[in-house]
Design an enzyme around this catalytic site. Structure first.
Site, PDB file in Angstrom:
ATOM      1  N   GLY A   1       0.717  -1.251  -0.095  1.00  0.00           N
ATOM      2  CA  GLY A   1       0.071  -0.192   0.003  1.00  0.00           C
ATOM      3  C   GLY A   1       0.892   1.431  -0.034  1.00  0.00           C
ATOM      4  O   GLY A   1       0.454   2.145   0.394  1.00  0.00           O
ATOM      5  N   SER A   2       2.105   1.269  -0.514  1.00  0.00           N
ATOM      6  CA  SER A   2       2.852   2.362  -0.822  1.00  0.00           C
ATOM      7  C   SER A   2       2.196   3.690  -1.369  1.00  0.00           C
ATOM      8  O   SER A   2       2.533   4.688  -1.092  1.00  0.00           O
ATOM      9  CB  SER A   2       4.212   2.177  -0.975  1.00  0.00           C
ATOM     10  OG  SER A   2       4.200   1.817  -2.419  1.00  0.00           O
TER      11      SER A   2
ATOM     12  N   THR B   1       9.286   5.059  -6.717  1.00  0.00           N
ATOM     13  CA  THR B   1       9.417   6.328  -6.185  1.00  0.00           C
ATOM     14  C   THR B   1       8.687   7.286  -6.869  1.00  0.00           C
ATOM     15  O   THR B   1       8.348   8.194  -6.619  1.00  0.00           O
ATOM     16  CB  THR B   1      11.004   6.734  -6.193  1.00  0.00           C
ATOM     17  OG1 THR B   1      11.670   5.467  -5.251  1.00  0.00           O
ATOM     18  CG2 THR B   1      11.433   7.956  -5.605  1.00  0.00           C
ATOM     19  N   GLN B   2       8.747   6.946  -8.402  1.00  0.00           N
ATOM     20  CA  GLN B   2       8.036   7.941  -9.536  1.00  0.00           C
ATOM     21  C   GLN B   2       6.645   7.734  -9.161  1.00  0.00           C
ATOM     22  O   GLN B   2       5.940   8.665  -9.312  1.00  0.00           O
ATOM     23  CB  GLN B   2       8.478   7.498 -10.844  1.00  0.00           C
ATOM     24  CG  GLN B   2       9.913   7.954 -11.005  1.00  0.00           C
ATOM     25  CD  GLN B   2      10.238   9.592 -10.768  1.00  0.00           C
ATOM     26  OE1 GLN B   2       9.362  10.548 -10.916  1.00  0.00           O
ATOM     27  NE2 GLN B   2      11.282   9.616  -9.904  1.00  0.00           N
TER      28      GLN B   2
ATOM     29  N   ILE C   1      -8.065  -9.323 -11.127  1.00  0.00           N
ATOM     30  CA  ILE C   1      -8.705  -8.945 -12.698  1.00  0.00           C
ATOM     31  C   ILE C   1     -10.233  -8.772 -12.167  1.00  0.00           C
ATOM     32  O   ILE C   1     -11.057  -9.516 -11.670  1.00  0.00           O
ATOM     33  CB  ILE C   1      -8.222 -10.127 -13.493  1.00  0.00           C
ATOM     34  CG1 ILE C   1      -6.985 -10.256 -13.829  1.00  0.00           C
ATOM     35  CG2 ILE C   1      -9.424  -9.998 -14.677  1.00  0.00           C
ATOM     36  CD1 ILE C   1      -6.595 -11.467 -14.598  1.00  0.00           C
ATOM     37  N   LEU C   2     -10.734  -7.551 -12.527  1.00  0.00           N
ATOM     38  CA  LEU C   2     -11.847  -7.116 -12.528  1.00  0.00           C
ATOM     39  C   LEU C   2     -12.848  -7.586 -13.502  1.00  0.00           C
ATOM     40  O   LEU C   2     -12.498  -7.506 -14.604  1.00  0.00           O
ATOM     41  CB  LEU C   2     -11.982  -5.729 -12.180  1.00  0.00           C
ATOM     42  CG  LEU C   2     -11.196  -5.080 -10.839  1.00  0.00           C
ATOM     43  CD1 LEU C   2     -10.947  -3.759 -11.073  1.00  0.00           C
ATOM     44  CD2 LEU C   2     -11.919  -5.642  -9.557  1.00  0.00           C
TER      45      LEU C   2
ATOM     46  N   HIS D   1       0.081   1.184 -13.247  1.00  0.00           N
ATOM     47  CA  HIS D   1       0.682   0.036 -13.721  1.00  0.00           C
ATOM     48  C   HIS D   1       2.277   0.329 -13.941  1.00  0.00           C
ATOM     49  O   HIS D   1       2.657   1.224 -14.429  1.00  0.00           O
ATOM     50  CB  HIS D   1       0.260  -0.670 -15.078  1.00  0.00           C
ATOM     51  CG  HIS D   1       0.832  -1.715 -15.505  1.00  0.00           C
ATOM     52  ND1 HIS D   1       0.320  -2.855 -15.065  1.00  0.00           N
ATOM     53  CD2 HIS D   1       1.834  -1.802 -16.611  1.00  0.00           C
ATOM     54  CE1 HIS D   1       1.317  -3.904 -15.544  1.00  0.00           C
ATOM     55  NE2 HIS D   1       1.954  -3.327 -16.654  1.00  0.00           N
TER      56      HIS D   1
ATOM     57  N   ARG E   1     -15.799 -15.137  -9.493  1.00  0.00           N
ATOM     58  CA  ARG E   1     -15.487 -13.552  -9.797  1.00  0.00           C
ATOM     59  C   ARG E   1     -16.329 -12.628  -9.807  1.00  0.00           C
ATOM     60  O   ARG E   1     -16.247 -11.625  -9.381  1.00  0.00           O
ATOM     61  CB  ARG E   1     -14.704 -13.689 -11.220  1.00  0.00           C
ATOM     62  CG  ARG E   1     -13.341 -12.476 -11.178  1.00  0.00           C
ATOM     63  CD  ARG E   1     -12.900 -12.695 -12.457  1.00  0.00           C
ATOM     64  NE  ARG E   1     -11.641 -13.747 -12.539  1.00  0.00           N
ATOM     65  CZ  ARG E   1     -10.679 -13.311 -11.888  1.00  0.00           C
ATOM     66  NH1 ARG E   1     -10.034 -12.120 -11.133  1.00  0.00           N
ATOM     67  NH2 ARG E   1      -9.652 -14.332 -11.958  1.00  0.00           N
TER      68      ARG E   1
ATOM     69  N   ASP F   1      -4.900  -3.562 -18.086  1.00  0.00           N
ATOM     70  CA  ASP F   1      -3.868  -2.565 -18.228  1.00  0.00           C
ATOM     71  C   ASP F   1      -3.822  -2.039 -19.538  1.00  0.00           C
ATOM     72  O   ASP F   1      -2.838  -1.513 -20.319  1.00  0.00           O
ATOM     73  CB  ASP F   1      -2.503  -3.364 -18.124  1.00  0.00           C
ATOM     74  CG  ASP F   1      -2.274  -4.011 -16.844  1.00  0.00           C
ATOM     75  OD1 ASP F   1      -2.790  -3.421 -15.771  1.00  0.00           O
ATOM     76  OD2 ASP F   1      -1.674  -5.058 -16.780  1.00  0.00           O
TER      77      ASP F   1
HETATM   78  C1  GRF Z   1       3.124  -1.007  -7.658  1.00  0.00           C
HETATM   79  O1  GRF Z   1       4.068  -1.244  -8.284  1.00  0.00           O
HETATM   80  C2  GRF Z   1       2.032  -0.706  -8.695  1.00  0.00           C
HETATM   81  O2  GRF Z   1       2.224  -0.122  -9.765  1.00  0.00           O
HETATM   82  C3  GRF Z   1       1.507  -2.222  -9.029  1.00  0.00           C
HETATM   83  O3  GRF Z   1       1.587  -3.026  -7.666  1.00  0.00           O
HETATM   84  C4  GRF Z   1       2.523  -2.075  -7.022  1.00  0.00           C
HETATM   85  C5  GRF Z   1       1.829  -1.744  -5.527  1.00  0.00           C
HETATM   86  O4  GRF Z   1       2.797  -1.405  -4.835  1.00  0.00           O
HETATM   87  N1  GRF Z   1       0.136  -2.282  -9.646  1.00  0.00           N
HETATM   88  P1  GRF Z   1       2.132  -0.533  -3.311  1.00  0.00           P
HETATM   89  O5  GRF Z   1       1.241  -1.786  -2.668  1.00  0.00           O
HETATM   90  O6  GRF Z   1       1.400   0.627  -3.708  1.00  0.00           O
HETATM   91  O7  GRF Z   1       3.535  -0.500  -2.422  1.00  0.00           O
END
Ligand code: GRF
Length: 201
Positions: A12-13, A180-181, A100-101, A117, A69, A153
Site C-alpha cells: 500500500g505504498s 518512487t516515481q 482482475i475485475l 501500472h 469472480r 492494463d
Molecule cells: C506498484 O508497483 C503498482 O504499480 C503495482 O503494484 C505495486 C503496488 O505497490 N500495480 P504498493 O502496494 O502501492 O506499495
C-alpha cells in the site's frame, strides 16, 4: 463531499503516498474530497495498518470466500458504494490491487476507476513488468496511471513517469526506482481529476 475509495492487496505504498498528499495539499478544502476508505482482498495487507493509523475506514473482503469472480465483484461494489450511499464514490483507485475485475464492475465505475501500472503502457501489460523490460534490453522503464477499461492494463493514459534502466539493475532495484516515481504521479493524476470535477460543479 467527494469520497475516494482505494483498493489494495499488499504494502500500500501508493495508497500511503496518496493519503499524505491529500493532507499536504488539502484536498478536502480544495476539492471537497477525502479518502473515505481503504479496502483490501487480503487481511494481512500491510497497507491496512497505515490506513487505520491515519483514521481511514478499512474493509477486508477475502476473494477466496466467494464462489465466482462475479460474486466477489458484486460484494466488492456493494462495499465500495457504502462510501457514497445511495450513489457511488467519486473515484475508485486501484493501488496494487491484485485482482482482475469483471467487465460489469469496470462498467459500473466508468471514468472513475483509476489504476497504476509499473510499466510504460502500452508496453508490458500484465505481470513481471520489470524483469520483462530488462530482458527486452529496454533503456528506459516507468509507470503509467490510466483510466480502467475492460481490457487489462489498457485505457486512457493520465500520467506517465520514465526512469532509466541501469546496467546492473535487477527487477527489484528497477521496481524501487519506478515505485518512487509512482508515488509522485499517482497523487498528481488523482488531484488533477478532482480539480476537473470541482470545476464542473
Ligand atoms: C506498484 O508497483 C503498482 O504499480 C503495482 O503494484 C505495486 C503496488 O505497490 N500495480 P504498493 O502496494 O502501492 O506499495
Amino acid at each position: 463531499m467527494r469520497n475516494i475509495v482505494i483498493l489494495i492487496s499488499g504494502g500500500g505504498s501508493n495508497m500511503a503516498a496518496m493519503v499524505q498528499t491529500a493532507v499536504k495539499e488539502q484536498w478536502q478544502k480544495k476539492y471537497n474530497a477525502r479518502i473515505a476508505a481503504v479496502i483490501s482482498n487480503k487481511a494481512e495487507a500491510k497497507g491496512l495498518i497505515f490506513a487505520r493509523e491515519h483514521g481511514i475506514a478499512t474493509e477486508v473482503l477475502n476473494h477466496k470466500a466467494f464462489a465466482s469472480r462475479e460474486e466477489f465483484d458484486t460484494a466488492l461494489a456493494n462495499t465500495i458504494d457504502k462510501y457514497d450511499s445511495p450513489s457511488i464514490p467519486a473515484l475508485v483507485v486501484l493501488a496494487g490491487f491484485m485482482r482482475i475485475l469483471t467487465p460489469g464492475f469496470v462498467q459500473r465505475y466508468t471514468d472513475r476507476l483509476v489504476n497504476i501500472h509499473p510499466s510504460l503502457l502500452p508496453a508490458f501489460a500484465g505481470l513481471h513488468t520489470h524483469q520483462r523490460a530488462i530482458d527486452a534490453g529496454c533503456k528506459f522503464a516507468g509507470a503509467t496511471v490510466h483510466l480502467v477499461t475492460a481490457e487489462l492494463d489498457h485505457g486512457p493514459i493520465l500520467e506517465q513517469a520514465i526512469v532509466p534502466i541501469l546496467p546492473l539493475d535487477t527487477a527489484d532495484t528497477l521496481a524501487q526506482r519506478v515505485l518512487t516515481q509512482e508515488h509522485i504521479i499517482y497523487p498528481r493524476a488523482i488531484a488533477s481529476l478532482l480539480c476537473k470535477m470541482s470545476k464542473q460543479d
